[in-house]
Design an enzyme around this catalytic site. Structure first.
Site, PDB file in Angstrom:
ATOM      1  CB  CYS A 380    -116.440  29.040  14.692  1.00 20.59           C
ATOM      2  SG  CYS A 380    -116.652  27.446  15.552  1.00 20.59           S
ATOM      3  CG  HIS A 519    -119.738  31.650  17.864  1.00 21.38           C
ATOM      4  ND1 HIS A 519    -119.542  31.715  16.552  1.00 21.38           N
ATOM      5  CD2 HIS A 519    -119.660  30.166  17.947  1.00 21.38           C
ATOM      6  CE1 HIS A 519    -119.418  30.766  15.668  1.00 21.38           C
ATOM      7  NE2 HIS A 519    -119.660  29.995  16.710  1.00 21.38           N
ATOM      8  CD  GLU A 521    -120.212  35.448  16.495  1.00 20.72           C
ATOM      9  OE1 GLU A 521    -118.875  35.671  17.159  1.00 20.72           O
ATOM     10  OE2 GLU A 521    -120.471  34.608  16.038  1.00 20.72           O
TER      11      GLU A 521
HETATM   12  N1  GLN Z   1    -118.096  23.286  11.230  1.00 17.72           N
HETATM   13  C1  GLN Z   1    -117.107  23.628  12.303  1.00 17.72           C
HETATM   14  C2  GLN Z   1    -117.457  22.772  13.428  1.00 17.72           C
HETATM   15  O1  GLN Z   1    -118.342  22.124  13.821  1.00 17.72           O
HETATM   16  C3  GLN Z   1    -117.305  24.993  12.790  1.00 17.72           C
HETATM   17  C4  GLN Z   1    -118.688  25.330  13.243  1.00 17.72           C
HETATM   18  C5  GLN Z   1    -118.809  26.975  13.676  1.00 17.72           C
HETATM   19  O2  GLN Z   1    -118.136  27.720  12.667  1.00 17.72           O
HETATM   20  N2  GLN Z   1    -119.791  27.183  14.300  1.00 17.72           N
HETATM   21  O3  GLN Z   1    -116.295  22.602  14.306  1.00 17.72           O
END
Ligand code: GLN
Length: 547
Positions: A380, A519, A521
């Site tokens: 992310c 994600h 994970e």
């Molecule tokens: N802050 C970033 C976004 O909102 C990444 C979010 C995250 O890593 N879950 O896109």
């Protein structure tokens, strides 16, 4: 109609209720039953989505896009049952539903009270999907006696009363403190905690007693007598080296048998524990160690990256190595060179995060991994930072950055290679968001499909051209930079099916460098390690042999 197991805790918090619930779920599955696990949290936040990871640990996202408590992650990792939004509820959510109904006039002008309106709302929630499984396990957050918890305790009391006899049982976790001076385990706190439960009309059927020392027979008898449970229903919970030993340990202590006895299920189906035997074998018989650095912001509280830590350990199990995780605070790179802190790690992982603080450090970590051929997994925000690094240092977009960090109107510091996403497609529908929307639940949340590029590294790792993974973000890599970045060597290896949203990037001429917008994970299990984590750890092992 499901049978219900209500899991409560007393004496102190952090006894491992979530783990006990998850392990019990796994044991019931091993005996051939279907299960679903639920968490009822007394706090007043409507959901954990806007709670600080420093305070509350990670936010666990479900396929259907709910931001839930991290205990749901345990449930999924132990049972493999994909959690749903309806598996997690807080007082805040319950009250907000009740108040919404009141405003709509659903209660026809009646006086709204905790009993019955709030308790009914809780009971309705508990019963969702009642006909789908053999056992519903509902864990109540906090400890008995907490003010906020009372409506939940009252609701489960009523619920068990409403159901036919033998349909619901109560399992209570307590602590047996050890007094070194007298060499004794003390049962009094457990007795008090059970009294507290009884005073609100709940008589536990099973007591799970956390203890650092073996519980002598004499003490078990005493607990059974004073707490009004059968002796076989006093189950010991000892400290474990790995949480994944919990199903086997609880089985040895007779938890699943005690539960089936309490429901009078005779004869009890024999358990098939081969999955957990294999997991235990992979934990105990390892060949070597790899050192992985997690470069993040919330490094003081490891729970903030709970699922990542677990997924890495699953990746270790897949390769029969131990994964040593070191937490590196990205902000230290503000003063220092990344090399000073990242030298010697076999792999680097940059996890998700919000806000600008620490991001320049993450960019340096990505650069370090790229230039030194160290395996890198960016998740992310970790992917976004890798893309910004590529744009700035390889593709010549020297002011590349993310719109997330450019809040001041009229003052643009960065070229928005990562931009604020306001409109996207979910299934056949369009989703729209405004910058000014409430903060809760406004991100691109939950499972979305991605299509993998033929011949890419990730297509090989997944072994399939189509995947779906869970998302939780507002910002997105802008596809208009795709060509520039691809020319620089950064492959766009996974895209949303409409081709608009970059899901995965990978450096083509690098031993292992992958950034994912989602994600992975959240879907990894000890008995089914996520392919990206399994292969990332494999790459780390390979790298460890080189150094
Ligand atoms: N802050 C970033 C976004 O909102 C990444 C979010 C995250 O890593 N879950 O896109």
């Amino acid at each position: 109609m499901a049978r219900y197991i209500f899991i409560t805790g007393g004496v102190v918090s952090s006894l491992g209720k979530g783990l006990a619930s998850a392990a019990l779920g796994a044991l019931l599955q091993a005996r051939g039953f279907s299960v679903r696990l639920r968490k009822l949290d007394p706090y007043l936040n409507v959901d954990p989505g806007t709670m600080s990871p420093f305070e509350h640990g990670e936010v666990f996202v479900t396929d259907d896009g709910a931001e839930t408590d991290l205990d749901l992650g345990h449930y999924e990792r132990f049972t493999g049952v994909a959690a749903r939004g309806t598996d997690s509820v807080s007082s805040g959510r319950i009250y907000s539903n009740v108040l919404e109904k009141e405003r709509r006039g659903d209660y026809l002008g009646k006086t709204i009270q905790v009993v019955p309106h709030v308790t009914n709302e809780i009971k309705d929630f508990i019963a969702i999907g009642d006909d789908e499984v053999d056992f519903m396990l509902c864990e109540i957050g906090g400890t008995v006696g907490d003010i906020e918890g009372l409506p939940f305790f009252e609701a489960i009391r009523q619920f068990s009363h409403d159901k036919p006899r033998g349909q619901c049982i109560f399992m209570h976790l307590t602590l047996l403190p050890y007094m070194a001076a007298s060499g004794e385990l003390k049962t009094k706190p457990t007795q008090h905690s059970v009294k507290e439960l009884q005073s609100i009309g709940i008589a536990p059927d099973i007591l799970v007693c956390r203890s650092e020392q073996p519980i002598p027979d004499k003490e078990r008898e005493k607990i059974a007598l004073f707490c009004n449970v059968r002796k076989g229903a006093v189950v010991a919970a000892y400290d474990l080296n790995s949480i994944y030993e919990a199903p086997l340990a609880y089985h040895r202590e007779g938890l699943d048998q005690a539960v089936l006895d309490a429901f009078a299920i005779h004869p009890a189906p024999r358990p098939d524990l081969r999955v957990w035997d294999d997991v235990a074998d992979r934990i105990h018989n390892v060949d070597g160690t790899v050192n992985v650095a997690i470069v993040g912001k919330y490094t003081q509280l490891e729970d903030a990256y709970k699922s990542i830590k677990e997924a890495l350990s699953h990746g270790g199990m897949a390769n029969r190595v131990k994964v040593n995780v070191s937490w590196v605070d990205a902000e230290i790179f503000d003063q220092d060179d990344a090399a000073a802190h990242l030298e010697g790690f076999h792999a680097i992982l940059v996890p998700g995060g919000f806000g600008e603080r620490g991001t320049e450090g993450k960019i340096k970590a990505a650069q370090f991994a790229r230039t030194r051929d160290i395996p890198y997994l960016g998740i992310c925000l970790g992917m976004q930072m890798a893309v910004i690094e590529a744009a700035r240092n390889v593709a010549g977009v020297s002011t590349a950055g993310s719109e997330e960090f450019d809040h001041e109107a009229g003052k643009k510091r960065f070229e928005p290679v990562v931009y604020h996403l306001k409109e996207w497609v979910r299934g056949n529908a369009k989703v729209k968001r405004k910058h000014t929307d409430d903060k809760g639940g406004t991100m691109r949340l939950g499972a979305y499909d991605a299509v993998l590029a033929e011949g890419s590294r990730v297509a090989g790792i997944y072994g399939t051209p189509a995947i779906d993974e869970r998302h939780r973000h507002r910002y997105e890599v802008d596809v208009k930079y795709r060509e520039t970045l691809e020319q620089a060597g950064l492959g766009f290896a996974g895209m949303s099916p409409d081709g608009r949203l970059p899901e995965i990037v990978e450096w083509r001429d690098h031993p292992w460098f992958v950034g994912v917008q989602f994600h992975p994970e959240l879907k990894s299990k000890p008995f089914a390690p996520h392919p990206l984590f399994a292969d990332f750890v494999r790459a780390a092992v390979e790298n460890s042999r080189l150094v």
